[in-house]
Design an enzyme around this catalytic site. Sequence first.
Site, mmCIF file in Angstrom:
data_model
loop_
_atom_site.group_PDB
_atom_site.id
_atom_site.type_symbol
_atom_site.label_atom_id
_atom_site.label_comp_id
_atom_site.label_asym_id
_atom_site.label_seq_id
_atom_site.Cartn_x
_atom_site.Cartn_y
_atom_site.Cartn_z
ATOM 1 N N GLU A 188 0.830 -1.203 0.000
ATOM 2 C CA GLU A 188 0.000 0.000 0.000
ATOM 3 C C GLU A 188 0.874 1.266 0.000
ATOM 4 O O GLU A 188 1.835 1.366 0.754
ATOM 5 C CB GLU A 188 -0.892 0.004 1.249
ATOM 6 C CG GLU A 188 -1.713 1.269 1.416
ATOM 7 C CD GLU A 188 -2.399 1.359 2.765
ATOM 8 O OE1 GLU A 188 -3.307 2.191 2.904
ATOM 9 O OE2 GLU A 188 -2.021 0.592 3.684
ATOM 10 N N LYS A 248 -9.323 2.423 -2.991
ATOM 11 C CA LYS A 248 -9.835 2.045 -1.686
ATOM 12 C C LYS A 248 -11.211 2.657 -1.448
ATOM 13 O O LYS A 248 -11.410 3.860 -1.629
ATOM 14 C CB LYS A 248 -8.855 2.473 -0.585
ATOM 15 C CG LYS A 248 -9.232 1.923 0.795
ATOM 16 C CD LYS A 248 -8.178 2.262 1.839
ATOM 17 C CE LYS A 248 -8.525 1.629 3.176
ATOM 18 N NZ LYS A 248 -7.558 1.958 4.227
ATOM 19 N N CYS A 281 -5.528 -2.554 2.991
ATOM 20 C CA CYS A 281 -5.339 -2.368 4.426
ATOM 21 C C CYS A 281 -6.560 -2.771 5.246
ATOM 22 O O CYS A 281 -6.961 -3.928 5.255
ATOM 23 C CB CYS A 281 -4.913 -0.921 4.710
ATOM 24 S SG CYS A 281 -4.204 -0.682 6.363
#
Length: 521
Positions: free
Chosen positions: A279, A346, A398
């Site tokens: 990430e 995301k 994440c």
Amino acid sequence: MMTKPLLARLILSLLLGAIAVFSYSPFDIWPLAYVSFTGLLLLTKQKSAKQTALIAFIWGFGYFLAGIHWVYVSINQYGDLSIPVAIIILSLLVAYLALYPMLFAVLLRLFNKVCPAYSLKQFIILAPLIWQITEYIRSTLLNGFAWLQFGYSQLESPLAGLFPILGINGVNLLFTICCGLLAYLVQQFIQRRLHLSKYKLHIYGASCTILVIFAASFWFKHINWTQLDYTRQTNITLIQGNIPQSLRWSSKQLNKTLQTYAELTQEHIKDSDIIIWPEAAITDFEYNQQPYLKALDLYARQHDTAIALGIVDLVKNEYDYQIYNALIVLGGLTPYQYPTKNRYIKHHLVPFGEYIPLQQLLSPIAKALNIPMSSMSAGPAIQEPLTMKGFKFVTVICYEVILSNLLWQNFTSDTDFLLTVSNDAWFGNSIGPWQHLQMARTRALEFGRTLLRSTNNGITTVISPKGSITKQLPQFQTAALSVTLNPNTGLTPYARWGNYPYYLILTIFIIIIFLRQKHLK
């Protein structure tokens, strides 16, 4: 004035809440979860509603303080806040989360007329139902914080066999039912009713029910819901750059970071079909790094390799701009040209870390924490899978890996692998990354797919469709993990139906509670 018996119960509730942390990774002493939650059920019978609420709040405070104390590392070390201020912020967060167990206990007490206190109906139907409701609120309010759901503590227990069938929510429910049965058994023993035949029947029934649930779950654990596709194979390398969190967003560090990832990629590109960076591996806006990305794309295409890398994308329009946490793919059939379509953005953002909830009210807290990129925008909930070398990857970034339903919305029968990239450097050498990994392992088990996890400084892993770790890099090392994989085919019941069976069970519970029939005792 607080009496000695009440003080003793408060201390006991604090300890019972705190010991639950040892049921999660890296400790994995899963029976302690039953001790903790069963203790909560038994301690909430008080003479007054205030005592009930206080004891449940203290239990929740111990539970979350022990479970997420590692947030202190982010606040103190990387937020550059003093120890007293960091302790205050952590305490406020823990106190907020403790309100949910308190709400559970208060609601349980309010429904005493429907399900009498300490009745079997209350323990195995009403309490599990209310717990699921309060956990849902905790997981969704203000974007939610779904960390430390009890079901994850059962990844090493017999109940793990139910993850591919009912998912995390279903395992949470079965866990609370088992705790309710245990609480009922303990309560009957305390009240010394064993000599009464009607209670013997209930006791035998409760004991047998627990055994049946565990036995069935253990049997399900050995079913192979999906199969390896031996006709397709790929070589994948996960890169762990190990860039210190204190330096990651420094402009002086950027060139060193780019060089680190380029060198690690160069070492493994000849033997890899796919290379995955973590990430926000590139801590700069995508449009600023066009020369680097185009050179990397050309290098990847020359070696017939796909490279997925985390980067920050800033999209400007006439009046405003949006910042996205993205994972893009280089090395496709056509040269890289910004903005590429083969990317994942995301969707579920972390409060304060990536966006500020109730911005006008809480923005001073975010400024005090000094967190970079805390004004991000969310991508859509449903996105096309990343495609690399003919393989389809359902991708999350994440925190999103703990959101089972988000993966389910994007999962299809032709999904080859699950992919998550992360940066857990925020939490130092704490138990936080291990808890995060435990939840990632659960996703692999639910969907029956190999899950690849590439992180900045650990824990970088390859997780089998059974939820076990097949390969892993040591934390805090600059390294790469290479593996040869076959995709899986077939669907687990959870991948096929999602949470619908779980919702059906909850509906049945609601019907049972409100049916006008003789109360179970």
